[in-house]
Design a protein around this motif. Sequence first.
Motif, short mmCIF file in Angstrom:
data_model
loop_
_atom_site.label_atom_id
_atom_site.label_comp_id
_atom_site.label_asym_id
_atom_site.label_seq_id
_atom_site.Cartn_x
_atom_site.Cartn_y
_atom_site.Cartn_z
N GLY A 5 -73.67 42.11 -15.35
CA GLY A 5 -72.57 42.48 -16.23
C GLY A 5 -71.88 41.28 -16.84
O GLY A 5 -71.60 41.24 -18.05
N ALA A 6 -71.60 40.27 -16.01
CA ALA A 6 -70.96 39.05 -16.52
C ALA A 6 -71.86 38.33 -17.51
O ALA A 6 -71.39 37.77 -18.51
N SER A 7 -73.18 38.37 -17.26
CA SER A 7 -74.13 37.71 -18.16
C SER A 7 -74.12 38.38 -19.53
O SER A 7 -74.14 37.69 -20.56
N PHE A 8 -74.06 39.70 -19.58
CA PHE A 8 -74.04 40.38 -20.87
C PHE A 8 -72.76 40.08 -21.63
O PHE A 8 -72.78 39.90 -22.85
N VAL A 9 -71.65 40.04 -20.92
CA VAL A 9 -70.37 39.75 -21.60
C VAL A 9 -70.40 38.34 -22.18
O VAL A 9 -69.97 38.12 -23.32
N ARG A 10 -70.89 37.38 -21.41
CA ARG A 10 -70.98 36.01 -21.93
C ARG A 10 -71.90 35.93 -23.14
O ARG A 10 -71.61 35.25 -24.13
N TYR A 11 -73.02 36.64 -23.03
CA TYR A 11 -74.00 36.62 -24.12
C TYR A 11 -73.41 37.19 -25.41
O TYR A 11 -73.50 36.59 -26.48
N SER A 12 -72.80 38.36 -25.31
CA SER A 12 -72.24 38.99 -26.50
C SER A 12 -71.05 38.19 -27.04
O SER A 12 -70.85 38.11 -28.26
N ALA A 13 -70.27 37.58 -26.14
CA ALA A 13 -69.13 36.77 -26.59
C ALA A 13 -69.59 35.54 -27.37
O ALA A 13 -68.90 35.09 -28.29
N SER A 14 -70.73 35.00 -27.03
CA SER A 14 -71.27 33.86 -27.79
C SER A 14 -72.01 34.31 -29.04
O SER A 14 -72.10 33.57 -30.02
N LEU A 15 -72.52 35.56 -29.03
CA LEU A 15 -73.29 36.06 -30.16
C LEU A 15 -72.40 36.49 -31.33
O LEU A 15 -72.73 36.22 -32.50
N PHE A 16 -71.29 37.13 -31.05
CA PHE A 16 -70.43 37.64 -32.11
C PHE A 16 -69.97 36.54 -33.07
O PHE A 16 -70.05 36.72 -34.29
N PRO A 17 -69.44 35.41 -32.59
CA PRO A 17 -69.01 34.38 -33.55
C PRO A 17 -70.15 33.83 -34.40
O PRO A 17 -69.94 33.47 -35.55
N ILE A 18 -71.36 33.79 -33.82
CA ILE A 18 -72.50 33.26 -34.59
C ILE A 18 -72.89 34.23 -35.70
O ILE A 18 -73.12 33.83 -36.85
N VAL A 19 -72.98 35.51 -35.37
CA VAL A 19 -73.45 36.50 -36.34
C VAL A 19 -72.33 36.95 -37.28
O VAL A 19 -72.54 37.10 -38.48
N LEU A 20 -71.15 37.18 -36.74
CA LEU A 20 -70.06 37.76 -37.52
C LEU A 20 -69.02 36.74 -37.96
O LEU A 20 -68.22 37.03 -38.86
N GLY A 21 -68.98 35.59 -37.30
CA GLY A 21 -67.95 34.60 -37.59
C GLY A 21 -66.85 34.61 -36.55
O GLY A 21 -66.55 35.65 -35.95
N HIS B 44 -61.28 37.63 -25.78
CA HIS B 44 -60.35 37.98 -24.71
C HIS B 44 -61.07 38.62 -23.53
O HIS B 44 -60.78 38.31 -22.37
N ILE B 45 -61.99 39.51 -23.81
CA ILE B 45 -62.71 40.19 -22.74
C ILE B 45 -63.52 39.19 -21.94
O ILE B 45 -63.57 39.25 -20.70
N ASN B 46 -64.16 38.26 -22.61
CA ASN B 46 -64.95 37.25 -21.90
C ASN B 46 -64.06 36.35 -21.06
O ASN B 46 -64.42 35.96 -19.94
N ALA B 47 -62.88 36.02 -21.58
CA ALA B 47 -61.97 35.14 -20.84
C ALA B 47 -61.47 35.81 -19.56
O ALA B 47 -61.29 35.15 -18.54
N LEU B 48 -61.25 37.11 -19.61
CA LEU B 48 -60.68 37.81 -18.46
C LEU B 48 -61.73 38.40 -17.55
O LEU B 48 -61.51 38.53 -16.34
N GLY B 49 -62.88 38.79 -18.11
CA GLY B 49 -63.90 39.46 -17.31
C GLY B 49 -63.79 40.97 -17.43
O GLY B 49 -62.70 41.51 -17.64
N VAL B 50 -64.93 41.64 -17.30
CA VAL B 50 -64.95 43.09 -17.48
C VAL B 50 -64.08 43.79 -16.45
O VAL B 50 -63.37 44.76 -16.75
N GLU B 51 -64.12 43.33 -15.21
CA GLU B 51 -63.33 43.97 -14.16
C GLU B 51 -61.84 43.92 -14.47
O GLU B 51 -61.11 44.88 -14.23
N ALA B 52 -61.38 42.80 -15.02
CA ALA B 52 -59.95 42.63 -15.27
C ALA B 52 -59.45 43.53 -16.39
O ALA B 52 -58.26 43.88 -16.42
N ILE B 53 -60.33 43.92 -17.32
CA ILE B 53 -59.86 44.74 -18.44
C ILE B 53 -59.93 46.23 -18.12
O ILE B 53 -59.50 47.04 -18.95
#
Length: 499
Positions: free
Chosen positions: A264-280, A291-300
């Motif tokens: 789960g943490a790996s997917f969050v890190r991956y998507s958090a790095s992917l969004f700025p590359i693809v979308l800006g 924010h979600i990546n900074a806090l972690g899925v459990e914390a949100i």
Amino acid sequence: MTPRSTTEQGWFDVQGTQPLLDQMDRSMMQLVPNTSDAYSCNNEQGIQDQYRNARKLGRKPRDARQVLAKRGLIGPSRNPVAVGKSIIRTGPVKVLPLSNHLLVSSSSPSSSSSSSEENDFAAGRDAAATRLSSMQSAAARLLHHRANSPPQVPLPVRMPDVLRLPEECARCILDWTNERFENRAWNASNDWGMELGPKMGLWTNQAGVAREVVLRGDTEAGFRMVQICFQQYQSIIRTEQPPEMLLKTLIVAFYMLQAGPELGASFVRYSASLFPIVLGENHPISRIWHHINALGVEAIRPYLWTILQAWWESLKQRLGTRHKELAVHRLELIRSLHRFGGLPMMSAKAGIQQMVDDMAADVKYWTLDYVMWAKLELVTIYVEAGLDTEAAELLEDIGRRIEATPDGYDIWTQTVYWYLRAQAMENLGLEDEALESYQARYDACLKAVGPDARHTVRALGELERYNRKIGRIEVADQLRTRFHKGWRIVCDRAAAVND
């Protein structure tokens, strides 16, 4: 020459000297940057006059220190020789004398000669003037440094990220939905309201199947599909960005979390790095996922409802409450939030029941499939909450309706019904009924889409797992062989779509 009889009494004449000391203190503390470059002659002469008045009163050098120490402005003297130095206190700019010593004789006898007193007075005046000039220069240098230095202001107290998360995400969601509608990326002119992302639903379903395979213990097969889902996501967000992208991404994040915390943490890190590359970096989804990546899925988890409610409300404002696809999102939202711990059972039940009632009251618009699907979502939260008796009762009513009008419901409504019935019977310990339901689900999928389709292979894996659970090992081994054959085909097809 005889000693003055009033000298010893004058040392401690507080009533006469205290106002002068207070005035001297105020004069020394009023050194502000706009008046500290240099003292005027009048200021200097005024301070000298104050020192002369203090000398005429016969104040001993140690009395000034005692008064200032008593007022808490200086500490006790540790070096009586250190005369004329300064203490710089923090806070408002203050220059306080370390010693108010005046160069007067503390034991010189009285003299009738006026020239002797004038000489003593002149010597004291010159010494005081010299010392004041030195102190003024030091104060001017200090204030010049302070005036040309950056202002020293207290740092603001920063609100923790976890407290800012709901507000920040709600703002980002509004920015995103407004931009998509205003640029006509989402079309709200027809009955369905917008172009939906066909890949997004397929991707979410594949991730859910991968989670089930991993949880069943078939880690290698499950992780093959997980890897494919990771690879597909870049293409999905680059070409589609459907309205349900945020909801589906969060659902998959929790799917991965259920399969394993590190996954789960790996997917969050991956998507958090992917969004700025693809979308800006400034894209609203990139900001949310930061924010979600900074806090972690459990914390949100406690804030999921607030975040996704803002997403749904932003769509509702554009599409209205009778939008069919928005109703689909609403039901999936409530069910998913309850599944992942973001919504209490009673709230989830009340929300879905209200939608069931609204749809049943206008079945001409919503059709039987929508009404039945909403009821099945209610059964889903019953099963996942362990309310199997309640689930079985509702399933009995649904089963009678499906049998009475089989043509009124599509094949997928029927397969979901058999799946939920199988789970409820399994939880209640009714082996025959559970096995019958798992078999009926597989047969319905086989009839609808064939043996190698994703839905059929998934139903085959569920049937294999339950046969193994109840001790039918030989049958389970045969089913597993068939499952792996079909699973390879499913993964190859998914990978080909990504290519």
